[in-house]
Scaffold this active site. Structure first.
Site: not given
Length: 510
Positions: A282-283
């Site tokens: 998700k980063r």
RNA sequence: GGCCCCAUCGUAUAGCGGCCUAGUACGCUGCCCUCUCACGGCGGUAACACCGGUUCGAAUCCGGUUGGGGUCACCA
């Protein structure tokens, strides 16, 4: 199966177990997409949704949309809304589930507590579940004490606790979690994308399905809901591969108590990787679906690219429509190796789809991306300009987000044009601009053909300049940029007065 | 560490025993087209991880090695 005599168990029982997998095909197929609403939609998650959707549409089966919101800590309504937004934008629809209803409602796990309690009771009564009082620390200490690798985890030691022992723990004020008694056999299944996979007995242990507070865990509610909803094919991420034997074990229990009739077929889709060799997290910005939308991916392009992550239509074509994908898609054709998300390739595919759009469609899709330049809604004049300008840029864009940079000058007042540094010509260019102005002022029929004819005659033939030398400064004057839509067409669109004003303005600044 | 998965050009893939001196696309790159940038056209670059085996024949089947990833939670 590997040769490890010590772990082998009765082949008769093994056979009996593997005979219970679903044999559904065609319209009997039931797949599901069951995200947890935590955070903004991830491309890997969407790829999973897409493959489930494509399989349902291909077979004529059903897609069930279920929300796995059993983790109150992390789940949010906002994330749920984003999921709907994403699916709606992409055109991934479902046949039963949250939003459309169906025979197995409710489809949010947070609303299914009563159902789970009932199943838990039945499983408990039939002896499939047992109370476990040990804490993580105790389990680790026990492993060390017994010379087991602490990473091996729980050793099922509370399977046969006596009533007295349980009472003693309770007297200490401990509340038990509930564990599923897993079979002491190897567990095999025929993965739709990977083929036969066997987990040896002992490699999966009795796992917790219900917390001491009575709330069941994902490992429980996921298979239970799949069973209750009649799911026949579970297509999900590779990260869940290792938990499959546990789920199969749970299924066996559910079948025994009559809550399921067959174990679904499993298909584990490859990871979507980022740069390097790590899973797209998700980063990583490219994992964010909405970021791609903001940048100007169109659904057709993004969907096409996502389906290429582990699947292909034919050996010689990678631009296709979802109709074509649906017609051809089969999980069995999915490639098991992890796929890297290649932004460049994605953009290229998107560009191809942009070019495939009708001009009208393309024009309409441009509007949201030109927000800073257009009135809301766009004025008649703006719409007219956009209609004329769109065909000029349709084949020069890979992302709709390039629109402001390419078309913004058409909606900017003449005296507000800003010149990019790399577009600024030398002082000598003033002569070129002046000459152009002089010629254009004489022009009465303001068409791009005439503009080009006059300027070529004056600057190229008359002035002996190379086209790119002659027209560079004009491009800067008109658009403020080194790169623009075709120059003469742009001038035609702007009109005589505006074009000349812009040429003069730059000339006066050199 | 145990268990599981994976392994073709830089990337995504085609290939499911002979059609492979390995195809396609992106990328990179040369040329053409050209007012910029694109689009389009014609080229180029570059891969079957390794070792055994099966076979008349292996990128394709089998075993092993190496490398990568995942998983072993009272998260999902």
């Amino acid at each position: 199966m590997s040769a490890r005599p010590g772990l082998r168990r009765s082949p008769v029982r093994l056979q009996a177990m593997s005979a219970t997998f679903s044999t559904a095909t065609g319209t009997d197929v039931r797949v599901r997409f069951c995200p947890s609403p935590t955070g903004t939609p991830h491309v890997g998650l969407i790829r999973t949704a897409l493959f489930n959707w494509a399989y349902a549409r291909h077979t004529g089966g059903k897609l069930v949309f279920r929300i796995e919101d059993t983790d109150a800590e992390r789940d949010s309504e906002e994330s749920y809304l984003q999921l709907l937004d994403a699916l709606g934008w992409l055109g991934i629809d479902w046949d039963e589930g949250e939003g459309v209803g169906g025979p197995d409602a409710p489809y949010r796990q947070s609303q299914r507590s009563d159902i789970y309690s009932e199943v838990i009771e039945k499983l408990r009564a039939s002896g499939h579940l047992y109370e476990s009082f040990a804490t993580a620390e105790e389990i680790e200490a026990r492993n060390i004490e017994n010379g087991r690798d602490p990473k091996q985890g729980y050793d099922n030691f509370e399977r046969d606790l006596s009533e007295a022992e349980r009472d003693r723990f309770r007297a200490e004020g401990r509340a038990p979690a509930l564990r599923l008694r897993v079979p002491d056999t190897d567990l095999s299944f025929d993965d739709l994308v990977r083929g036969e996979i066997t987990f040896p007995a002992g490699s999966f242990v009795d796992f917790v399905v219900v917390r001491p507070n009575g709330i069941p865990l994902y490992t429980f509610v996921n298979p239970v809901d799949d069973a209750l909803m009649g799911i026949t094919h579970v297509l999900r991420g590779e990260d869940l591969l290792s938990s499959t034997p546990r789920q199969i074990a749970l299924y066996h229990a559910l079948i025994e108590i009559g809550l399921a009739t067959a174990i679904p077929r499993f298909g584990h889709l490859p990871y979507v990787m980022g740069d390097g060799n790590k899973k797209l997290s998700k980063r990583d910005p490219e994992s964010n679906l909405f970021l791609h939308r903001e940048r100007g991916f169109i659904p057709e392009g993004l969907l096409n690219y996502l389906s290429l992550l582990g699947w292909s239509l034919t050996h010689d074509r990678d631009v296709f429509s979802m109709d074509e994908m649906v017609a051809a898609f089969d999980v069995a054709d999915v490639n098991p190796n992890p796929a890297r998300f290649d932004v460049k390739k994605a953009e290229s595919i998107n560009g191809d789809h942009i070019r495939l759009l009708s001009v009208e469609d393309f024009t309409a899709r441009l509007v949201p991306y030109l927000g800073e330049y257009l009135a809301d809604p766009p004025t008649g004049t703006q719409q007219a300009i956009l209609r004329e300008a769109a065909p000029l840029v349709q084949e020069r864009m890979q992302l709709l987000g390039e629109a402001p940079g390419l078309l913004g000058f058409l909606f900017t007042p003449d005296d507000r044009i800003e010149y990019d540094d790399d577009a600024m010509p030398g002082a000598g260019a003033a002569l070129i601009l002046d000459a152009a102005v002089a010629e254009l002022e004489q022009l009465t029929d303001w068409s791009h053909e005439n503009i080009e004819r006059v300027l070529r005659a004056e600057l190229i033939e008359g002035g002996g300049l190379k086209p790119r030398i002659a027209f560079g400064p004009l491009r800067t004057a008109i658009s403020g940029r080194r790169i623009s839509p075709p120059l003469f067409e742009s001038m035609e669109l702007l009109g005589k007065e505006s074009s000349i004003a812009r040429l003069s303005r730059l000339a006066s600044r050199l």
